[in-house]
Design a protein around this motif. Structure first.
Motif, PDB file in Angstrom:
ATOM      1  N   UNK A 111      57.659  96.184  94.243  1.00 59.10           N
ATOM      2  CA  UNK A 111      56.990  94.856  94.464  1.00 59.10           C
ATOM      3  C   UNK A 111      57.381  93.880  93.322  1.00 59.10           C
ATOM      4  N   UNK A 112      57.078  92.724  93.888  1.00 52.10           N
ATOM      5  CA  UNK A 112      57.096  91.794  92.548  1.00 52.10           C
ATOM      6  C   UNK A 112      56.203  91.779  91.618  1.00 52.10           C
ATOM      7  N   UNK A 113      56.658  91.669  90.499  1.00 50.47           N
ATOM      8  CA  UNK A 113      55.825  91.725  89.157  1.00 50.47           C
ATOM      9  C   UNK A 113      56.114  90.386  88.371  1.00 50.47           C
ATOM     10  N   UNK A 114      54.978  90.076  87.469  1.00 54.78           N
ATOM     11  CA  UNK A 114      55.176  89.427  86.491  1.00 54.78           C
ATOM     12  C   UNK A 114      55.483  90.107  85.211  1.00 54.78           C
ATOM     13  N   UNK A 130      54.257  94.428  81.913  1.00 58.84           N
ATOM     14  CA  UNK A 130      54.647  94.143  83.150  1.00 58.84           C
ATOM     15  C   UNK A 130      53.205  94.249  83.855  1.00 58.84           C
ATOM     16  N   UNK A 131      53.069  93.181  84.412  1.00 61.00           N
ATOM     17  CA  UNK A 131      51.701  92.840  85.255  1.00 61.00           C
ATOM     18  C   UNK A 131      52.068  93.591  86.515  1.00 61.00           C
ATOM     19  N   UNK A 132      50.952  94.313  87.134  1.00 62.31           N
ATOM     20  CA  UNK A 132      51.356  95.024  88.477  1.00 62.31           C
ATOM     21  C   UNK A 132      51.381  94.145  89.337  1.00 62.31           C
ATOM     22  N   UNK A 133      50.113  93.012  89.517  1.00 62.35           N
ATOM     23  CA  UNK A 133      50.164  92.158  90.563  1.00 62.35           C
ATOM     24  C   UNK A 133      50.900  90.980  90.002  1.00 62.35           C
ATOM     25  N   UNK A 134      51.761  90.384  90.641  1.00 62.04           N
ATOM     26  CA  UNK A 134      52.524  88.846  90.247  1.00 62.04           C
ATOM     27  C   UNK A 134      51.138  88.058  90.518  1.00 62.04           C
ATOM     28  N   UNK A 135      50.843  87.286  89.575  1.00 63.49           N
ATOM     29  CA  UNK A 135      50.254  86.104  89.664  1.00 63.49           C
ATOM     30  C   UNK A 135      48.550  86.569  89.612  1.00 63.49           C
ATOM     31  N   UNK A 136      48.302  87.880  89.232  1.00 69.85           N
ATOM     32  CA  UNK A 136      47.063  88.404  89.336  1.00 69.85           C
ATOM     33  C   UNK A 136      46.421  87.879  88.106  1.00 69.85           C
ATOM     34  N   UNK A 137      45.290  88.500  87.625  1.00 70.48           N
ATOM     35  CA  UNK A 137      44.428  88.026  86.297  1.00 70.48           C
ATOM     36  C   UNK A 137      45.175  88.297  85.047  1.00 70.48           C
TER      37      UNK A 137
END
Length: 196
Positions: free
Chosen positions: A151-154, A170-177
């Motif tokens: 998936x896309x990541x930050x 590595x944030x699992x949810x791109x644009x997440x908290x």
């Protein structure tokens, strides 16, 4: 000669790109103009398939498609160091290790990212090798994708101002908290993305 290959975008400077070949992990620097594809809309971290024309001194992009819109963000001399990173580094030093990792969790105890810490080298160059691709971040991102789904990541690479280690989160949810908290804490605004 044109050849379709997979690349990671490492840096953009106008229409000049620094790419990392995903098969060879060799860097490629493109020409600044004469591209036939919208290269100005790419951002560091994007995974693309591209046809490069090597018939000129510097290759030009004839066509491209974006496979993943992962974003790489680099910040140097950051402060403060967030608690999970400091604790992970302290554990590495206590164990005599030059790196350590852990999963991160939100306030509901759900996994929201993966954190790595690496000892900075004597010359302070580790941060730069992550940035220029000579030490690729891809194995870390690929490992997360294998466990959490592709998936896309930050991805954030942070070098603290007064410490001797480098943080990769590595944030699992791109644009997440988690990603937005890191962006706000370290003044790393999210780029405007126009490519789907």
């Amino acid at each position: 000669m044109e050849e379709n290959r997979s690349f990671r975008v490492l840096a953009t400077d106008g229409c000049r790109l620094r790419l990392l070949d995903q098969e060879t992990y060799e860097p490629v620097v493109t020409a600044n103009d004469d591209h036939d594809a919208p290269v100005a809309d790419l951002h560091p971290g994007y995974r693309i398939d591209a046809d490069l024309d090597w018939s000129t001194k510097e290759p030009t992009v004839r066509s491209l498609s974006v496979r993943r819109r992962t974003l790489y963000t680099f910040a140097d001399h950051v402060e403060p160091v967030f608690e999970a990173a400091q604790r992970t580094w302290n554990e590495a030093r206590t164990a005599g290790d030059s790196m350590n990792s852990r999963v991160t969790r939100n306030t509901d105890n759900d996994v929201n990212g993966v954190l790595y810490v690496f000892a900075e080298d004597e010359l302070g160059g580790l941060f730069g090798t992550f940035r220029d691709g000579s030490r690729p971040l891809d194995p870390l991102v690929d490992k997360v994708n294998e466990q959490e789904g592709d998936d896309d990541r930050d991805v954030f690479v942070l070098r603290p101002a007064n410490e001797e280690f480098v943080i990769v989160t590595i944030a699992l949810q791109k644009g997440g908290q988690l990603a937005e908290t890191l962006r706000e804490t370290y003044n790393c605004p999210r780029p405007s993305e126009s490519l789907a």
